[in-house]
Design a protein around this motif. Structure first.
Motif, short mmCIF file in Angstrom:
data_model
loop_
_atom_site.label_atom_id
_atom_site.label_comp_id
_atom_site.label_asym_id
_atom_site.label_seq_id
_atom_site.Cartn_x
_atom_site.Cartn_y
_atom_site.Cartn_z
N ALA A 96 0.92 -1.12 0.24
CA ALA A 96 -0.03 -0.09 0.05
C ALA A 96 0.87 1.20 0.04
N ARG A 97 1.86 1.40 0.83
CA ARG A 97 2.78 2.28 0.93
C ARG A 97 3.55 2.64 -0.51
N LEU A 99 2.65 1.67 -3.43
CA LEU A 99 1.40 2.15 -4.38
C LEU A 99 1.10 3.55 -4.38
N ALA A 100 1.22 4.04 -2.83
CA ALA A 100 0.87 5.45 -2.73
C ALA A 100 1.99 6.34 -2.98
N ALA A 101 3.18 5.71 -3.18
CA ALA A 101 4.36 6.60 -3.64
C ALA A 101 4.29 6.81 -5.04
N GLY A 103 1.32 6.98 -6.50
CA GLY A 103 0.05 7.75 -6.98
C GLY A 103 -0.90 6.86 -7.33
N GLN A 104 -0.96 5.41 -7.23
CA GLN A 104 -1.83 4.52 -7.81
C GLN A 104 -2.86 4.24 -6.48
N PRO A 105 -3.99 3.79 -6.94
CA PRO A 105 -5.26 3.53 -5.94
C PRO A 105 -4.91 2.29 -5.35
N PHE A 106 -4.77 2.19 -3.86
CA PHE A 106 -4.77 0.86 -3.18
C PHE A 106 -6.01 0.54 -2.04
N ASP A 107 -7.23 1.16 -2.52
CA ASP A 107 -8.20 0.76 -1.71
C ASP A 107 -8.46 -1.00 -1.36
#
Length: 132
Positions: A96-97, A99-101, A103-107
């Protein structure tokens, strides 16, 4: 490393990122070789150097090759088997971290990821289980 401008997501996941040209030259000079390699199917299909290296190592069974992507290249289909990896809670947090880096969704992160993997002399890595 290719065209990857931001390697932070890979570092978050604990990957060592090397320049392809430099690492190919230095590995053979230093007598060092990896135990395994994970590669995107798209890179296998788009880079002839990567394609040649992967096919040679699968043929020689030098190290385990794991392929991810929407579709396995047909050339690798009969040389690899479907495997799955169950992600721990910690692994999902790191992913998740990463993907956040990017800028991708990771809901929603899946508990299990699917790959294709070559068989080596030492068999599959302990965390990859055959599908089916």
């Amino acid at each position: 490393m290719g065209d990857v401008a931001d390697i932070r997501p890979l570092r978050i996941l604990g990957a060592t990122v090397l320049d392809l040209e430099t690492s190919m030259a230095s590995l053979s000079d230093a007598g060092v070789w990896p135990n395994g390699m994970a590669i995107a199917a798209e890179l296998f299909e788009s880079d002839p150097r990567v394609r040649q290296g992967v096919l040679k190592n699968i043929e020689d069974r030098s190290f385990e090759v794991t392929v991810w992507g929407a579709a396995c290249p047909s050339e690798l289909d009969c040389r690899t088997e479907g495997v799955q990896h169950r992600l721990s809670v910690a692994a999902r947090a790191f992913k998740a971290r990463a993907l956040a880096a990017l800028g991708q969704p990771f809901d929603v992160l899946e508990d299990v990821e699917m790959f294709r993997c070559s068989e080596t002399q030492d068999h599959l890595a302990a965390d990859l289980l055959p599908v089916g």
